[in-house]
Design a protein around this motif. Structure first.
Motif, short mmCIF file in Angstrom:
data_model
loop_
_atom_site.label_atom_id
_atom_site.label_comp_id
_atom_site.label_asym_id
_atom_site.label_seq_id
_atom_site.Cartn_x
_atom_site.Cartn_y
_atom_site.Cartn_z
N ARG A 135 59.96 64.12 -1.42
CA ARG A 135 59.13 64.52 -2.61
C ARG A 135 58.95 63.16 -3.44
N SER A 136 59.36 62.28 -3.41
CA SER A 136 59.28 61.02 -4.15
C SER A 136 58.12 60.04 -3.44
N ASP B 278 57.04 68.38 -0.77
CA ASP B 278 57.91 69.01 -1.15
C ASP B 278 58.23 70.20 -0.20
N ARG C 44 67.54 77.21 -6.29
CA ARG C 44 66.57 76.12 -5.82
C ARG C 44 67.31 75.43 -4.60
N GLN D 233 73.89 62.08 -5.50
CA GLN D 233 72.68 62.63 -5.90
C GLN D 233 72.65 64.11 -6.34
N ASN E 180 69.52 65.80 -8.17
CA ASN E 180 68.06 65.72 -7.62
C ASN E 180 67.66 67.10 -7.17
N LEU F 147 66.28 69.34 -9.03
CA LEU F 147 65.09 70.27 -9.42
C LEU F 147 63.83 69.27 -9.34
N GLN F 148 64.30 67.80 -9.68
CA GLN F 148 63.56 66.73 -9.58
C GLN F 148 64.13 65.49 -8.68
N PRO F 149 63.02 64.65 -7.90
CA PRO F 149 63.74 63.82 -7.00
C PRO F 149 63.95 62.71 -8.19
N ARG F 150 65.35 61.96 -7.43
CA ARG F 150 65.69 60.72 -8.25
C ARG F 150 65.55 59.67 -7.15
#
Length: 312
Positions: free
Chosen positions: A34-35, A59, A105, A192, A272, A274-277
């Protein structure tokens, strides 16, 4: 002939270790996660290892992005020989404590992501007449534990889907589908993860380095097999789950509290999921074998309790 390999989840952990293993063979690599920032770091590492690398931020829960990933691979390199699907997320917490959004998710990324990758990969393989899909499952796709219900649910589904794909491709020579199911691996996935358990997660012993899983994946690309376990305790754990269910159920919660949830307190957070870190990405986590020593005495005590329960 130089292989063309697509790796999802390639910015960290098993995915990055696998990309590096193929890069060391001089493979033409297409790495996805994703990132974009995380992939940029992975690209530099894999290029230094000897790979010819194409980066495609993806994604896997979005079918159109996975389709674009496979199209980019074919456009750049002319074909796809191997697809390794390693992308996954997880969250800790009792079932009712994990928010529905987080549970959903985790299942979406892990299950729908596998379906999207499998569908797109098989379409490419059928057009070109060959290809190997390797799905990274988990020991938790074969057993059940507390505090990881969303991940367990998703990995059981991933294993079932992979098995169905194996059956459906039996009559297609040149197309292979393999499942690798690791136990504990020293990657950042635990730090993560989303967490609603109140205590930070960590891998239960024994813990393998990610390159051990990567080596098994490379061997599967060379000599495909239906299923491959990585982890010295996997078979024993699976035996206990199936043949000693009463003992397993009595032991698994105290063992999880001792070996999987640390003493470090954490506030509820999505990690991580919902969103990448990307700042937390790495090939390795912080769990070598040294941290397991204090657990040895506790493990012996819990085993003794299990023996008494079994004798009853």
């Amino acid at each position: 002939m130089t292989r063309v390999v697509v790796v999802t989840g390639a910015s960290s952990g098993i995915g990055l270790a696998t990309a590096r293993a193929f890069a060391g063979q001089g493979a033409r690599l297409v790495i996805a996660a994703r990132s974009a920032a995380g992939l940029e770091v992975a690209e530099g590492i894999c290029t230094a290892d000897g790979g010819d690398v194409l980066v495609v931020p993806t994604d896997v829960s979005h079918a159109d992005e996975v389709e674009a990933l496979m199209e980019a691979a074919v456009h750049r390199f002319g074909r796809v020989d191997v697809v390794v699907h390693a992308a996954a997320v997880l969250a800790y917490g009792r079932f009712e404590d994990v928010p529905g959004e987080i549970f959903d998710r985790v299942v979406t990324v892990n299950v729908q992501g596998t379906a999207n990758v499998g569908r797109s990969a098989l379409r490419v393989f059928r057009r070109q007449g060959h290809g190997t899909l390797i799905v990274v499952g988990s020991l938790l796709g074969k057993i059940a534990t507390p505090y990881l219900s969303c991940y367990v649910t998703s990995k059981w589904a991933v294993h079932g889907l992979t098995r169905s794909l194996q059956i459906e491709t039996r009559s297609e020579p040149g197309i292979e589908v393999a499942l690798v199911w690791p136990g504990s691996v020293n990657t950042p996935v635990y730090s993560q993860a989303g967490n609603y358990a109140g205590r930070a997660g960590r891998p239960p012993p024994p813990v393998d380095p990610p390159e051990r899983v990567a080596r098994r994946i490379v061997r599967l690309a060379d000599r495909p097999a239906r299923s491959a376990s990585v982890g010295m305790a996997n078979r024993l754990t699976l035996f206990g789950f199936h043949w000693l269910p009463g003992v397993f159920d009595a032991l698994v919660t105290p063992l999880m509290k001792v070996g999987v949830l640390s003493r470090d307190e954490v506030e509820p957070q999505a990690g991580n999921v919902l969103q990448p870190r990307p700042a937390g990405n790495s090939e390795y986590g912080r769990w070598g074998r040294h941290w397991l020593r204090p657990l040895a005495g506790t493990a012996v005590a819990v085993a003794a309790v299990g023996w008494k329960l079994r004798r009853r």
